[in-house]
Write a protein that holds these residues in place. Structure first.
Motif, PDB file in Angstrom:
ATOM      1  N   UNK A 254      64.876  13.419  -1.453  1.00  0.00           N
ATOM      2  CA  UNK A 254      65.051  12.597  -0.276  1.00  0.00           C
ATOM      3  C   UNK A 254      65.895  11.314  -0.798  1.00  0.00           C
ATOM      4  N   UNK A 255      65.741  10.925  -1.977  1.00  0.00           N
ATOM      5  CA  UNK A 255      66.326   9.458  -1.852  1.00  0.00           C
ATOM      6  C   UNK A 255      67.482   9.666  -3.107  1.00  0.00           C
ATOM      7  N   UNK A 256      67.143  10.427  -4.089  1.00  0.00           N
ATOM      8  CA  UNK A 256      68.303  10.281  -5.252  1.00  0.00           C
ATOM      9  C   UNK A 256      69.187  11.621  -4.947  1.00  0.00           C
ATOM     10  N   UNK A 257      70.543  11.015  -5.254  1.00  0.00           N
ATOM     11  CA  UNK A 257      71.498  12.304  -5.038  1.00  0.00           C
ATOM     12  C   UNK A 257      72.297  12.183  -6.396  1.00  0.00           C
ATOM     13  N   UNK A 258      72.282  11.160  -7.265  1.00  0.00           N
ATOM     14  CA  UNK A 258      73.000  11.173  -8.433  1.00  0.00           C
ATOM     15  C   UNK A 258      72.652  11.515  -9.493  1.00  0.00           C
ATOM     16  N   UNK A 259      71.230  11.592  -9.828  1.00  0.00           N
ATOM     17  CA  UNK A 259      70.327  11.935 -10.969  1.00  0.00           C
ATOM     18  C   UNK A 259      69.537  13.058 -10.698  1.00  0.00           C
ATOM     19  N   UNK A 260      69.128  13.824 -11.716  1.00  0.00           N
ATOM     20  CA  UNK A 260      68.436  14.890 -11.446  1.00  0.00           C
ATOM     21  C   UNK A 260      66.960  14.720 -12.465  1.00  0.00           C
ATOM     22  N   UNK A 261      66.328  16.180 -12.176  1.00  0.00           N
ATOM     23  CA  UNK A 261      64.868  15.992 -12.659  1.00  0.00           C
ATOM     24  C   UNK A 261      65.009  15.950 -14.255  1.00  0.00           C
ATOM     25  N   UNK A 262      66.119  16.521 -14.702  1.00  0.00           N
ATOM     26  CA  UNK A 262      66.160  16.535 -16.258  1.00  0.00           C
ATOM     27  C   UNK A 262      66.669  15.323 -16.634  1.00  0.00           C
ATOM     28  N   UNK A 263      67.370  14.570 -16.124  1.00  0.00           N
ATOM     29  CA  UNK A 263      67.751  13.040 -16.349  1.00  0.00           C
ATOM     30  C   UNK A 263      66.468  12.169 -16.685  1.00  0.00           C
ATOM     31  N   UNK A 264      65.829  12.373 -15.440  1.00  0.00           N
ATOM     32  CA  UNK A 264      64.383  11.903 -15.638  1.00  0.00           C
ATOM     33  C   UNK A 264      63.701  11.943 -16.743  1.00  0.00           C
TER      34      UNK A 264
ATOM     35  N   UNK B  10      62.491   4.756  -7.801  1.00  0.00           N
ATOM     36  CA  UNK B  10      63.241   5.553  -7.436  1.00  0.00           C
ATOM     37  C   UNK B  10      62.805   6.437  -6.155  1.00  0.00           C
ATOM     38  N   UNK B  11      61.812   6.271  -5.990  1.00  0.00           N
ATOM     39  CA  UNK B  11      61.195   6.696  -4.603  1.00  0.00           C
ATOM     40  C   UNK B  11      61.575   5.929  -3.204  1.00  0.00           C
ATOM     41  N   UNK B  12      62.114   4.778  -3.759  1.00  0.00           N
ATOM     42  CA  UNK B  12      62.381   3.734  -2.500  1.00  0.00           C
ATOM     43  C   UNK B  12      63.882   3.215  -2.808  1.00  0.00           C
ATOM     44  N   UNK B  13      64.480   3.487  -3.616  1.00  0.00           N
ATOM     45  CA  UNK B  13      65.701   2.723  -4.016  1.00  0.00           C
ATOM     46  C   UNK B  13      66.758   3.914  -4.573  1.00  0.00           C
ATOM     47  N   UNK B  14      67.911   3.842  -4.155  1.00  0.00           N
ATOM     48  CA  UNK B  14      68.800   4.940  -4.704  1.00  0.00           C
ATOM     49  C   UNK B  14      69.549   4.055  -5.921  1.00  0.00           C
ATOM     50  N   UNK B  15      69.963   4.842  -7.021  1.00  0.00           N
ATOM     51  CA  UNK B  15      70.379   4.373  -8.059  1.00  0.00           C
ATOM     52  C   UNK B  15      71.456   5.128  -8.731  1.00  0.00           C
ATOM     53  N   UNK B  16      72.502   5.034  -9.362  1.00  0.00           N
ATOM     54  CA  UNK B  16      73.417   5.479 -10.225  1.00  0.00           C
ATOM     55  C   UNK B  16      72.983   6.227 -11.391  1.00  0.00           C
ATOM     56  N   UNK B  17      73.699   7.119 -11.907  1.00  0.00           N
ATOM     57  CA  UNK B  17      73.309   7.664 -13.163  1.00  0.00           C
ATOM     58  C   UNK B  17      73.447   6.632 -14.280  1.00  0.00           C
ATOM     59  N   UNK B  18      74.498   5.676 -14.294  1.00  0.00           N
ATOM     60  CA  UNK B  18      75.068   4.773 -15.040  1.00  0.00           C
ATOM     61  C   UNK B  18      74.133   3.675 -15.337  1.00  0.00           C
ATOM     62  N   UNK B  19      72.994   3.454 -14.053  1.00  0.00           N
ATOM     63  CA  UNK B  19      72.162   2.191 -14.458  1.00  0.00           C
ATOM     64  C   UNK B  19      70.724   2.906 -14.476  1.00  0.00           C
TER      65      UNK B  19
END
Length: 472
Positions: free
Chosen positions: A234-244, A276-285
């Motif tokens: 719902x919120x993140x589109x630039x990171x994935x579960x594996x990145x987390x 992450x459940x409330x703010x969008x973040x890029x993978x670089x950050x």
């Protein structure tokens, strides 16, 4: 001498009457001689100052002010000494009662100093006794300025704690008998199959008297402060579960490097998921978010938290101090500056205590294995669907089964304190066993390598048999 030649005019007194002038006055007959007492002839007489506003008569007599003698000035309470001292000042209290009555203003909050002087305490014991419960052995009466009498006992104070009509708050009782030690174990729990884990009142860190209330409150807050388990969709589109998972695996190594506690690690992962459940973040950050959340958790949990420069160094100076401070402000605002949240480790300690209650001796292997299984869930995004208390109970369930397959791992004591039946934990326990056996072939090995060390009794290398369906 000039002082001896001074004459006294009619109706006039000098400003200062010395012994030389007094001798001159007696020689001239203007002042009658004053006979000194026989006991004070050899004592030095104090110098007297005449008051010009008051006429001195020939019959004037100066008397020394009498004071009560303090017979005991120690801090030890003594009934006889207290009464004798009170009786010695009783005459002076009666003389000054009328004069003080016009100046005393009784406060509505606490008794005045004058009212406290008239407090009479009647005790049957001669020393300070230990606190108790019986009311027939303690009573006190307070005499205020308007001669109102207030009698206070334990029975009356238990019924009504309000301020009395005279405006004087009731005073605490002084003499009480020692009460019988009552067990905080409820009557409903007096079951031979359920062990009481809150009967140790000697250790203050266990909080035995109110541990049940604490964990009831944690059960409420784990629902109120729960991150959205679907934020990746719902919120993140630039990171994935594996990145987390990679980020959490790296943070486990950082916590080992700086020797941070388990509470710090769990709170770090919680703050990451909450943000992450409330703010969008890029993978670089994403890594910047990870070290910032660990910095905040270290400040909250650790005594000596690492510095910002240490976290910048651990990232090979990929991020600057200014960037970390800016991200820290964003994380705190996103969490509403409410950093407290019940995590898995909060419930795991309670459930391990219940699991060890039925054992003859505490098992460190059980504790290490349960911690290992609980930490494995930090990397797995899918375990956000389960409550922290459910994960903690499942970790204890699977740890007991791993170490001993001869008996059922879930007993009435664990069921009572965890508030879960074995059937309630079926889905979570089976998913946790898949993590333990690494069925999906996860390449992240930080937690497995950590608990494969000898100081953790190599619990990371244990592999139990598959759980049968009959266990639930």
């Amino acid at each position: 001498m000039k002082e001896n030649s001074v004459t006294l005019k009619a109706g006039e007194l000098p400003c200062r009457l010395t012994r030389a002038r007094a001798a001159a006055f007696r020689a001239s007959g203007q002042l009658p001689p004053v006979k000194e007492p026989a006991k004070q002839q050899n004592q030095k007489q104090p110098q007297l100052r005449a008051n010009p506003k008051r006429a001195v008569s020939d019959n004037a007599c100066l008397q020394r002010k009498k004071r009560a003698v303090l017979q005991d000035v120690t801090n030890v309470f003594c009934e006889n000494t207290y009464r004798s001292c009170f009786n010695s000042t009783k005459i002076q209290g009666k003389k000054s009662k009328l004069a003080m009555a016009s100046r005393i203003n009784v406060s509505k909050v606490a008794p005045s100093a004058a009212a406290q002087q008239h407090v009479r305490v009647h005790c049957k014991t001669k020393s300070f006794p230990e606190p108790g419960l019986k009311s027939e052995d303690a009573s006190c009466s307070i005499n205020s300025e308007n001669n109102a009498l207030i009698r206070l006992s334990v029975k009356e104070s238990g019924k009504d704690d309000k301020t009395h009509a005279s405006g004087i708050s009731p005073l605490p009782l002084i003499s009480q008998k020692k009460a019988k030690k009552c067990s905080p174990f409820p009557i409903a729990l007096r079951d031979p199959e359920i062990a009481n884990i809150d009967d140790d009142n000697e250790d203050p860190q266990l909080c035995s008297l109110y541990a049940a209330d604490i964990y009831n409150t944690l059960r409420v807050y784990e629902l109120a402060r729960r991150p959205n388990p679907n934020f990746m969709d719902t919120k993140q589109h630039d990171i994935t579960q594996s990145m987390r998972g990679i980020l959490v695996d790296w943070l486990v190594e950082v916590s080992e490097e700086y020797r941070l506690g388990l509470d710090t690690l769990y709170l770090t992962v919680y703050l990451i998921d909450w943000f992450l459940s409330r703010n969008y973040i890029e993978r670089q950050r994403l890594q910047l978010l990870g070290i910032t959340c660990m910095l905040i958790a270290s400040k909250y949990e650790e005594i000596n938290a690492p510095r910002i420069e240490d976290f910048c160094y651990i990232t090979d100076n990929t991020y600057t101090k200014v960037e970390v401070l800016k991200m820290e402000s964003q994380v705190l605002k996103s969490s509403g500056y409410q950093l407290f949240a019940p995590t898995t480790i909060s419930f795991l300690r309670r459930f391990l205590q219940a699991a060890q209650a039925s054992s003859k001796s505490p098992s460190l292997e059980l504790e290490y294995l349960a911690n290992y299984l609980a930490e494995l869930t930090l990397m797995e995004y899918s375990f956000l669907n389960f409550l922290p208390s459910t994960i903690a109970a499942s970790a204890v369930f699977l740890a007991k089964w791993t170490l001993d397959q001869s008996k059922h791992p879930w007993n009435p004591t664990l069921q009572h304190y965890a508030c879960y039946k074995a059937s309630d934990l079926k889905t979570t326990v089976l998913a946790l066993q898949d993590l333990q056996l690494n069925i999906n072939g996860c390449p992240l090995t930080a937690i497995r390598s950590k608990y494969s060390q000898d100081k953790f009794k190599c619990v990371g290398s244990l592999s139990p048999p598959k759980l049968p369906e009959t266990m639930f």
